[in-house]
Structures are given as C-alpha cells and as structure tokens.
Design a protein around this motif. Structure first.
Motif, short mmCIF file in Angstrom:
data_model
loop_
_atom_site.label_atom_id
_atom_site.label_comp_id
_atom_site.label_asym_id
_atom_site.label_seq_id
_atom_site.Cartn_x
_atom_site.Cartn_y
_atom_site.Cartn_z
N ALA A 1 -24.69 84.19 -23.45
CA ALA A 1 -23.85 85.09 -22.41
C ALA A 1 -24.92 85.64 -21.31
O ALA A 1 -25.13 86.88 -21.74
CB ALA A 1 -22.89 86.09 -22.97
N PRO A 2 -25.23 84.93 -20.41
CA PRO A 2 -26.07 85.61 -19.30
C PRO A 2 -25.40 86.86 -18.62
O PRO A 2 -26.11 87.89 -18.15
CB PRO A 2 -26.29 84.64 -18.29
CG PRO A 2 -24.96 83.78 -18.16
CD PRO A 2 -24.66 83.66 -19.67
N HIS A 3 -24.06 86.85 -18.67
CA HIS A 3 -23.45 88.15 -17.84
C HIS A 3 -22.32 88.44 -18.99
O HIS A 3 -21.54 87.49 -19.45
CB HIS A 3 -23.02 87.87 -16.63
CG HIS A 3 -23.86 87.27 -15.79
ND1 HIS A 3 -24.83 88.04 -15.37
CD2 HIS A 3 -24.06 86.24 -15.10
CE1 HIS A 3 -25.65 87.42 -14.37
NE2 HIS A 3 -25.26 86.14 -14.34
N ALA A 4 -21.83 89.67 -19.16
CA ALA A 4 -20.78 90.32 -19.95
C ALA A 4 -19.41 89.50 -19.80
O ALA A 4 -19.18 89.11 -18.57
CB ALA A 4 -20.58 91.34 -20.01
N GLY A 5 -18.94 88.62 -20.68
CA GLY A 5 -17.76 87.92 -20.41
C GLY A 5 -17.65 86.54 -19.78
O GLY A 5 -16.85 85.92 -19.67
N LEU B 1 -24.16 75.04 -18.89
CA LEU B 1 -22.89 74.40 -18.73
C LEU B 1 -21.89 75.72 -18.95
O LEU B 1 -22.03 76.31 -19.99
CB LEU B 1 -22.48 73.33 -19.52
CG LEU B 1 -23.23 72.03 -19.46
CD1 LEU B 1 -22.91 71.12 -20.57
CD2 LEU B 1 -23.07 71.18 -17.88
N ARG B 2 -20.91 75.81 -17.97
CA ARG B 2 -19.83 76.83 -18.33
C ARG B 2 -18.94 76.12 -19.40
O ARG B 2 -19.12 74.95 -19.82
CB ARG B 2 -18.89 76.81 -17.03
CG ARG B 2 -19.74 77.71 -16.02
CD ARG B 2 -19.12 77.95 -14.62
NE ARG B 2 -18.75 76.49 -14.20
CZ ARG B 2 -17.52 76.13 -13.46
NH1 ARG B 2 -16.64 77.08 -13.12
NH2 ARG B 2 -17.32 74.85 -13.42
N LEU B 3 -18.20 76.84 -20.25
CA LEU B 3 -17.39 76.51 -21.19
C LEU B 3 -16.29 75.48 -20.67
O LEU B 3 -16.00 74.45 -21.61
CB LEU B 3 -16.78 77.64 -21.98
CG LEU B 3 -17.67 78.54 -22.60
CD1 LEU B 3 -16.77 79.64 -23.51
CD2 LEU B 3 -18.52 77.78 -23.65
#
Length: 76
Positions: free
Chosen positions: A19-23, A43-45
């Motif tokens: 998680a590079p950024h929270a959430g 890749l994003r989820l």
C-alpha cells in the motif's frame, strides 16, 4: 509488504502486496527468466481482477483443467 514467490531453475515469479498510500493497496509483479531477462508491473487491485479474469478465460479456451486440491500442476 508481503512477498509470495515461486523460484524455479529457469526463473522466478514474485508477487508483492503493498500500500503505497493509505487505503490504496496495489499488487506488484516481477518475473525473471534465466535467458529472457526480467520485467515487472505495479497494478491496482481492479487491474489484478481484470488480469485474473482474462487469464482464466485464456486457460479455459486452451482446455486447461485446474489441478486437484494440493497439486500445483507443474509435474507435466
């Protein structure tokens, strides 16, 4: 970050969940082959989900039957 990988004589595949950024969890994929070099992607989820659907469709078209529980299918 968690690393899941599969190292073989011919190369390796590593998948990272981070998680590079929270959430905003992402999946990183890195593949390396002995002779082919290496490459990777973040890749994003939602993109992982799309990729999984495409791979499932391609495997079905190729006539692949999923291995039985507990068998990795690489004995062939």
């Amino acid at each position: 970050m968690r690393l899941l990988g599969d190292r073989r004589v011919g190369g390796s595949v590593a998948v990272f969940l981070f998680a590079p950024h929270a959430g905003l969890p992402m999946v990183g994929l890195h593949a390396a082959g002995r002779w082919q070099g290496s490459g990777g992607a973040k890749l994003r989820l939602v993109d992982v989900w799309r990729l999984a659907r495409h791979l499932d469709e391609l495997l079905t078209r190729a006539g692949f039957a999923p291995p039985q529980e507990g068998v990795d299918g690489d004995d062939a």
